[in-house]
Design a protein around this motif. Structure first.
Motif, PDB file in Angstrom:
ATOM      1  N   UNK A  18       4.916  -7.519 -21.458  1.00  0.00           N
ATOM      2  CA  UNK A  18       5.333  -6.467 -21.696  1.00  0.00           C
ATOM      3  C   UNK A  18       6.983  -6.093 -21.651  1.00  0.00           C
ATOM      4  N   UNK A  19       7.437  -5.000 -21.138  1.00  0.00           N
ATOM      5  CA  UNK A  19       8.899  -4.830 -21.157  1.00  0.00           C
ATOM      6  C   UNK A  19       9.337  -4.377 -19.653  1.00  0.00           C
ATOM      7  N   UNK A  20      10.418  -4.757 -19.312  1.00  0.00           N
ATOM      8  CA  UNK A  20      11.053  -4.407 -17.978  1.00  0.00           C
ATOM      9  C   UNK A  20      12.476  -3.596 -18.397  1.00  0.00           C
ATOM     10  N   UNK A  21      12.820  -2.797 -17.359  1.00  0.00           N
ATOM     11  CA  UNK A  21      14.273  -2.365 -17.244  1.00  0.00           C
ATOM     12  C   UNK A  21      14.574  -1.845 -15.902  1.00  0.00           C
ATOM     13  N   UNK A  22      15.697  -1.749 -15.453  1.00  0.00           N
ATOM     14  CA  UNK A  22      16.239  -1.233 -14.239  1.00  0.00           C
ATOM     15  C   UNK A  22      17.176  -0.178 -14.380  1.00  0.00           C
ATOM     16  N   UNK A  23      16.915   0.941 -13.456  1.00  0.00           N
ATOM     17  CA  UNK A  23      18.053   2.243 -13.366  1.00  0.00           C
ATOM     18  C   UNK A  23      18.318   2.292 -12.101  1.00  0.00           C
ATOM     19  N   UNK A  24      19.606   2.922 -12.137  1.00  0.00           N
ATOM     20  CA  UNK A  24      20.051   3.521 -10.645  1.00  0.00           C
ATOM     21  C   UNK A  24      19.314   4.864 -10.590  1.00  0.00           C
ATOM     22  N   UNK A  25      19.006   5.386  -9.655  1.00  0.00           N
ATOM     23  CA  UNK A  25      18.695   6.742  -9.653  1.00  0.00           C
ATOM     24  C   UNK A  25      19.709   7.694  -9.044  1.00  0.00           C
ATOM     25  N   UNK A  61       0.870  -1.094   0.153  1.00  0.00           N
ATOM     26  CA  UNK A  61       0.067  -0.091   0.116  1.00  0.00           C
ATOM     27  C   UNK A  61       0.793   1.113   0.013  1.00  0.00           C
ATOM     28  N   UNK A  62       2.067   1.116   0.330  1.00  0.00           N
ATOM     29  CA  UNK A  62       2.872   2.389   0.561  1.00  0.00           C
ATOM     30  C   UNK A  62       4.418   1.693   0.499  1.00  0.00           C
ATOM     31  N   UNK A  63       5.373   2.739  -0.280  1.00  0.00           N
ATOM     32  CA  UNK A  63       6.629   2.543  -0.229  1.00  0.00           C
ATOM     33  C   UNK A  63       7.464   3.744   0.038  1.00  0.00           C
ATOM     34  N   UNK A  64       8.650   3.775   0.311  1.00  0.00           N
ATOM     35  CA  UNK A  64       9.609   5.057   0.941  1.00  0.00           C
ATOM     36  C   UNK A  64      10.704   4.536   0.197  1.00  0.00           C
ATOM     37  N   UNK A  65      11.271   5.341  -0.648  1.00  0.00           N
ATOM     38  CA  UNK A  65      12.759   5.540  -1.219  1.00  0.00           C
ATOM     39  C   UNK A  65      13.651   6.239  -0.556  1.00  0.00           C
ATOM     40  N   UNK A  66      14.875   5.640  -0.031  1.00  0.00           N
ATOM     41  CA  UNK A  66      15.658   6.580   0.910  1.00  0.00           C
ATOM     42  C   UNK A  66      16.451   7.238  -0.249  1.00  0.00           C
ATOM     43  N   UNK A 110      20.326   8.737  -6.426  1.00  0.00           N
ATOM     44  CA  UNK A 110      20.691   8.505  -4.835  1.00  0.00           C
ATOM     45  C   UNK A 110      21.235   7.149  -4.789  1.00  0.00           C
ATOM     46  N   UNK A 111      21.474   6.514  -5.789  1.00  0.00           N
ATOM     47  CA  UNK A 111      22.051   5.174  -5.568  1.00  0.00           C
ATOM     48  C   UNK A 111      21.172   3.937  -5.424  1.00  0.00           C
ATOM     49  N   UNK A 112      19.808   4.257  -5.623  1.00  0.00           N
ATOM     50  CA  UNK A 112      18.952   3.210  -5.493  1.00  0.00           C
ATOM     51  C   UNK A 112      18.707   2.380  -6.703  1.00  0.00           C
ATOM     52  N   UNK A 113      18.428   1.232  -6.796  1.00  0.00           N
ATOM     53  CA  UNK A 113      18.128   0.302  -7.954  1.00  0.00           C
ATOM     54  C   UNK A 113      16.424   0.544  -8.119  1.00  0.00           C
ATOM     55  N   UNK A 114      15.887   0.902  -9.173  1.00  0.00           N
ATOM     56  CA  UNK A 114      14.487   0.873  -9.305  1.00  0.00           C
ATOM     57  C   UNK A 114      14.121   0.235 -10.639  1.00  0.00           C
ATOM     58  N   UNK A 131      20.038   4.833   1.165  1.00  0.00           N
ATOM     59  CA  UNK A 131      19.928   4.302  -0.515  1.00  0.00           C
ATOM     60  C   UNK A 131      20.734   3.134  -0.836  1.00  0.00           C
ATOM     61  N   UNK A 132      20.029   2.290  -1.782  1.00  0.00           N
ATOM     62  CA  UNK A 132      20.945   1.016  -1.642  1.00  0.00           C
ATOM     63  C   UNK A 132      20.472   0.266  -3.233  1.00  0.00           C
ATOM     64  N   UNK A 133      21.289  -0.609  -3.803  1.00  0.00           N
ATOM     65  CA  UNK A 133      20.980  -1.119  -5.044  1.00  0.00           C
ATOM     66  C   UNK A 133      20.742  -2.555  -4.546  1.00  0.00           C
ATOM     67  N   UNK A 134      20.821  -2.998  -3.279  1.00  0.00           N
ATOM     68  CA  UNK A 134      20.401  -4.419  -2.914  1.00  0.00           C
ATOM     69  C   UNK A 134      19.221  -4.214  -2.184  1.00  0.00           C
ATOM     70  N   UNK A 135      18.440  -5.386  -2.140  1.00  0.00           N
ATOM     71  CA  UNK A 135      17.052  -5.487  -1.289  1.00  0.00           C
ATOM     72  C   UNK A 135      15.984  -5.439  -2.071  1.00  0.00           C
ATOM     73  N   UNK A 136      14.907  -4.875  -1.647  1.00  0.00           N
ATOM     74  CA  UNK A 136      13.701  -4.820  -2.487  1.00  0.00           C
ATOM     75  C   UNK A 136      13.876  -3.879  -3.918  1.00  0.00           C
ATOM     76  N   UNK A 137      13.127  -4.291  -4.816  1.00  0.00           N
ATOM     77  CA  UNK A 137      13.297  -3.457  -6.147  1.00  0.00           C
ATOM     78  C   UNK A 137      11.884  -3.050  -6.458  1.00  0.00           C
ATOM     79  N   UNK A 138      11.695  -1.853  -6.521  1.00  0.00           N
ATOM     80  CA  UNK A 138      10.239  -1.256  -6.967  1.00  0.00           C
ATOM     81  C   UNK A 138      10.237  -0.959  -8.157  1.00  0.00           C
ATOM     82  N   UNK A 139       8.910  -1.329  -8.815  1.00  0.00           N
ATOM     83  CA  UNK A 139       8.604  -1.521 -10.134  1.00  0.00           C
ATOM     84  C   UNK A 139       7.754  -0.146 -10.191  1.00  0.00           C
ATOM     85  N   UNK A 140       8.261   0.777 -11.381  1.00  0.00           N
ATOM     86  CA  UNK A 140       7.382   1.670 -11.643  1.00  0.00           C
ATOM     87  C   UNK A 140       6.648   1.515 -13.014  1.00  0.00           C
TER      88      UNK A 140
END
Length: 145
Positions: free
Chosen positions: A125-132, A28-33, A134-138, A86-95
């Motif tokens: 469909x399609x997927x991709x991943x980026x680093x924001x 229901x809610x997420x927070x990106x460090x 702040x250094x997070x993987x999304x 911020x981290x590139x490890x752990x949960x990955x949020x999909x936008x």
């Protein structure tokens, strides 16, 4: 044998427990460090072409993504504070985005990096991943064309 008791308990609860809840999306809610809230807001507003709303919550600087009550999906925010790392490890949020390529272009133009290029996953469909910024993987998800 330790796993048999939890399995038996789960089976007993499912047989005798309360009626199942209707199908729903459980998050229901997420927070990106973030470490720099101003930089992160600029990045996310540019990449996703949206406006975030800043607010202080319990002493933490936050910037909330738009929320559509009664619609599918979770609400979320960028969050800066001592417990947000911020981290590139752990949960990955999909936008969910209409098309991935323009988002990748805006991400790299605004200081992000492509970690996993656009991939066709068939009917899904399609997927991709980026680093924001702040250094997070999304991750990004777009419907099939």
């Amino acid at each position: 044998m330790r796993f048999l008791l939890p399995l038996a308990l789960a089976l007993a609860l499912s047989a005798n427990g309360p009626a199942p809840r209707p199908a729903m999306n459980p998050v229901v809610h997420f927070e990106i460090p973030v470490t720099d809230i101003d930089r992160a807001v600029r990045f996310y507003e540019a990449v996703f072409e949206t406006k975030l709303t800043r607010q202080e919550v319990d002493g933490y600087a936050m910037a909330f993504f738009p929320r559509a009550d009664g619609k599918p999906g979770a609400s979320g925010a960028l969050a800066r504070g001592d417990v947000y790392v911020p981290s590139k490890s752990g949960a990955i949020l999909y936008f969910d985005v209409p098309s991935i390529d323009p988002v990748l272009t805006r991400a790299t133009a605004n200081g992000g990096k492509v970690l996993y290029p656009r991939k066709d996953i068939g009917e899904a469909g399609f997927v991709a991943e980026i680093e924001d910024s702040e250094g997070n993987r999304i991750a990004l998800s777009a419907p099939a064309e």
